[in-house]
Design a protein around this motif. Structure first.
Motif, short mmCIF file in Angstrom:
data_model
loop_
_atom_site.label_atom_id
_atom_site.label_comp_id
_atom_site.label_asym_id
_atom_site.label_seq_id
_atom_site.Cartn_x
_atom_site.Cartn_y
_atom_site.Cartn_z
N ARG A 80 15.90 50.43 -33.83
CA ARG A 80 15.35 49.15 -33.28
C ARG A 80 14.50 49.12 -31.99
O ARG A 80 13.66 48.24 -32.07
CB ARG A 80 16.70 48.37 -32.87
CG ARG A 80 16.74 47.01 -32.64
CD ARG A 80 18.04 46.37 -32.06
NE ARG A 80 19.12 46.72 -33.16
CZ ARG A 80 20.46 46.54 -32.75
NH1 ARG A 80 20.60 46.22 -31.43
NH2 ARG A 80 21.22 47.14 -33.64
N ARG A 81 14.58 50.09 -31.29
CA ARG A 81 13.91 50.21 -30.16
C ARG A 81 12.52 50.53 -30.70
O ARG A 81 11.39 50.05 -30.00
CB ARG A 81 14.19 51.13 -29.18
CG ARG A 81 15.77 51.00 -28.29
CD ARG A 81 16.11 51.97 -27.54
NE ARG A 81 17.13 51.72 -26.64
CZ ARG A 81 17.83 52.42 -25.87
NH1 ARG A 81 17.46 53.66 -25.86
NH2 ARG A 81 18.94 52.04 -25.06
N LYS A 82 12.28 51.38 -31.59
CA LYS A 82 10.91 51.62 -32.06
C LYS A 82 10.21 50.48 -32.77
O LYS A 82 9.21 50.46 -32.48
CB LYS A 82 11.06 52.75 -33.21
CG LYS A 82 9.98 53.39 -33.60
CD LYS A 82 10.16 54.55 -34.72
CE LYS A 82 8.81 54.93 -35.25
NZ LYS A 82 9.02 56.07 -36.13
N GLN A 98 6.19 46.15 -32.63
CA GLN A 98 5.75 44.66 -32.47
C GLN A 98 5.33 44.38 -31.27
O GLN A 98 4.27 43.43 -31.43
CB GLN A 98 7.04 43.92 -33.02
CG GLN A 98 7.76 44.21 -34.41
CD GLN A 98 6.77 44.20 -35.42
OE1 GLN A 98 5.87 43.65 -35.74
NE2 GLN A 98 6.78 45.58 -36.07
N LEU A 99 5.87 44.69 -30.20
CA LEU A 99 5.33 44.21 -29.08
C LEU A 99 3.71 44.66 -28.87
O LEU A 99 2.72 44.11 -28.32
CB LEU A 99 6.02 44.78 -27.80
CG LEU A 99 5.49 44.75 -26.52
CD1 LEU A 99 5.45 43.31 -26.02
CD2 LEU A 99 6.13 45.48 -25.27
N ALA A 100 3.47 46.17 -29.52
CA ALA A 100 1.84 46.57 -29.40
C ALA A 100 1.22 45.54 -30.31
O ALA A 100 0.08 45.28 -30.22
CB ALA A 100 1.69 48.03 -29.89
N MET A 136 11.66 40.76 -35.13
CA MET A 136 12.47 40.83 -34.04
C MET A 136 13.64 39.92 -34.19
O MET A 136 14.58 40.01 -33.33
CB MET A 136 11.78 40.98 -32.72
CG MET A 136 10.48 41.87 -32.80
SD MET A 136 9.43 41.61 -31.43
CE MET A 136 10.49 42.36 -30.06
N ALA A 137 13.44 38.88 -34.83
CA ALA A 137 14.51 37.74 -34.69
C ALA A 137 15.86 38.07 -35.03
O ALA A 137 16.75 37.28 -34.59
CB ALA A 137 13.79 36.46 -35.44
N GLY A 138 15.83 39.01 -36.02
CA GLY A 138 17.41 39.21 -36.55
C GLY A 138 18.34 39.94 -35.32
O GLY A 138 19.52 40.24 -35.76
#
Length: 611
Positions: free
Chosen positions: A525-527, A532-534, A558-560
């Motif tokens: 999840r962190r990866k 997605q932030l990038a 990321m919404a889930g």
């Protein structure tokens, strides 16, 4: 005196005007630029001012038999400004603007009136004006086809059913590219059921589908097929349908709509489109039959598993035990189906026409239900049980039966685990006669001087650990006794290095243990969040429409993993990005709105920081 009275009157009038403007409720409605087409969502936005910040007002659309309305997002905006009156006094005011975004979909052609929307907050009520929109029929494109493939056989609750969405086009390469760029595929089937999707990775072909919650992208494959002597390019994607309730569902045809450029104009930078023409394709109506699982015919070892290819495997933490010792029995279920909902039947329940193998006189099972854990790849589920063997005659852990329902065969299947050989030892009982007592010893005769060590060693003492009367002053060399032992082997420097190295190794071991104990799902999840932030960072330099699409896709992935107020804010940003992405006319050289970009960045950074 008179001028002072005039100033006071002006101040009072100013305050009254400001108070009226602050508390008067104003609502308005705007529609995206036309033309409008049947079956294609049209964006409507209701803007409300003069309402308090808390609680959030509600917006109720009017009823229309020709147009369906769906709320896709609410976006509150707060503005703070300062006013200075005639006397130089400053007044700080806060203005809150709520924007409700709706999607309107017409069912038939013609001019349709969308009734007024009502915005409420406690006792404050305001209505918009009604809007009249003319919807046109989209022309059928002879080069384009769309299909939704469902299973021909009945399905059952709990089943994971693959369904396929296909888009066909038989035009030239330029026509295919232009149509695919503006393609919108929609079916009410996507909103009526739940699905498990395989999101495309970087470099994968993707197929975009339209839903009431926005666009989603699924992994797709591209191939060429020949139909009626004509070659088509086919883009197909697969989704997993999650069946929950029985019934017969009549589904309307799936539709695919796109637009092609009909008129161009030349600019300094080349050509840009000036006019568009809408085209569409319509699939076939579908019927989905969901039957009830015949649970009355289910064997006792059935625990809700639906699918195919299930197997069961058991193992224990040890094979040699004593009577009454606890054993950990690990049961692993593998198969293709609803493993997340499948449970473990009671291992002490006998199968049909079979004697109970877990005899209560021989085994004692934990009364708590075993909680299963699904593996990361979703192909297995593991249960842990506590078992005690109560009889020395037991030589094996009996097989465990596991049943599931096979949808295609429409029958229950049963599989058994292999027995596990064990050795049960009798429990060792310790009685009072087994306790060893110390024998009494005769006191030694008094001696005025300490006897030599040889005399003590030669004394016939039945207990060699008794040191009464021993002379423990062995070393008599004064120089040796006064020598500092810490100076040996390098002295204090060596001791400091040894202690520092030991502490460092302990710290490294703690870091390694913390890394290995970390949840693999959390690491993945962190990866994903960082990736997605990038993507959102890179979208800042893209054109407005492309940037909005990239940001919306990243936030949907990321919404889930979030809920609450953060999820509401994320949905609002996604809805705002969809409005930008679907806007018909847009400057390709314009970048994304900074306020919208920063809102998306703040949400993504907060999710990365708190995960």
């Amino acid at each position: 005196m008179k001028s002072r009275q005039q100033s006071m009157v002006c101040l009072a009038l100013t305050l009254c005007i400001n108070a009226f403007s602050a508390y008067a409720q104003q609502v308005d409605i705007t529609a995206q630029q036309g033309p409008y087409y049947v079956g294609r969502p049209t964006t409507l936005q209701v803007t409300a001012q003069g309402f308090a910040e808390d609680p959030q007002p509600t917006c109720q659309p009017g009823q229309s038999s020709a147009v369906s309305l769906e709320l896709v997002g609410v976006s509150p905006q707060v503005s703070v400004f300062t006013q200075v009156d005639f006397s130089g006094r400053q007044t700080v005011q806060k203005q809150i603007t709520y924007k409700f975004t709706y999607q309107a979909t017409a069912r038939r052609t013609g001019s349709h009136i969308i009734p007024a929307f009502t915005v409420k907050q406690d006792k404050k009520v305001a209505k918009t004006r009604s809007v009249e929109l003319r919807f046109e029929e989209i022309e059928i494109d002879p080069n384009m086809r769309v299909a939704l493939t469902l299973p021909k056989w009945p399905v059952y609750p709990g089943q994971r059913v693959p369904i396929t969405v296909e888009w066909w086009h038989g035009g030239t390469a330029d026509e295919i590219q232009a149509s695919f760029e503006h393609l919108v595929i929609y079916s009410s089937f996507f909103d009526q059921f739940s699905f498990i999707d395989d999101p495309p990775k970087r470099g994968d072909q993707a197929l975009s589908l339209s839903t009431q919650k926005g666009r989603i992208r699924i992994k797709a494959e591209v191939s060429k097929r020949v139909l009626d002597g004509r070659e088509y390019l086919v883009v197909s994607g697969t989704r997993k349908l999650v069946v929950t309730e029985e019934g017969t569902y009549d589904l309307p045809p799936i539709t695919a709509s796109t637009k092609i450029v009909t008129k161009w104009r030349r600019t300094f930078f080349g050509r840009e489109p000036l006019g568009y023409k809408m085209l569409r394709a319509v699939g076939e109506p579908q019927t989905l039959l969901v039957r009830q699982i015949p649970v009355d015919d289910a064997p006792p070892s059935f625990a809700g598993a639906v699918g195919h290819g299930f197997s069961i495997e058991t193992k224990t933490d040890r094979s040699v035990i004593q009577i009454g010792d606890p054993i950990t029995l690990i049961v692993t279920i593998r198969g293709h189906g609803n493993l997340d909902q499948a449970g473990l039947p009671s291992v002490s329940t006998p199968t049909t026409n079979e004697k109970n193998r877990f005899d209560p006189q021989h085994f004692r099972l934990s009364s708590e239900d075993a909680a299963g854990v699904v593996s990361q790849d979703g192909t297995s589920k593991q249960f842990s049980l506590t078992l005690r063997v109560m009889n020395e005659s037991v030589s094996q852990i009996p097989p465990i039966a596991y049943s599931w329902f096979e949808p295609q065969q429409q029958r229950f299947e049963v599989v058994h685990s292999d027995p596990i050989a064990i050795q049960v030892l009798p429990t060792q009982m310790v009685g009072a006669q087994d306790v060893i007592h110390a024998d009494p010893l005769d006191k030694p005769a008094f001696q005025p001087t300490n006897p030599p060590i040889r005399a003590i060693a030669s004394h016939q003492n039945p207990n060699p650990l008794i040191t009464t009367g021993a002379d423990l002053s062995i070393e008599t060399n004064t120089i040796l006794l006064l020598h500092n032992e810490s100076d040996r082997y390098g002295g204090k420097t060596t001791l400091f290095i040894l202690y520092t190295t030991s502490i460092g190794l302990i710290f490294l071991a703690w870091l390694w243990r913390r890394h290995t104990d970390m949840d693999p799902q959390l690491v993945i999840r962190r990866k994903i969040f960082r990736q997605q932030l990038a993507c959102i960072h890179r979208a800042k330099h893209l054109p407005n429409q492309s940037a909005a699409t990239e940001i919306a896709d990243a936030l949907r992935l990321m919404a889930g993993h979030i809920t609450g107020e953060q999820r509401v804010e994320l949905d609002q940003v996604v809805a705002a990005c969809d409005v930008v992405a679907y806007r018909p006319t847009i400057d390709k050289h314009e970048h994304i709105d900074p306020d919208l970009y920063h809102r998306a960045i703040n949400i993504a950074q907060h999710m990365v920081a708190t995960t």
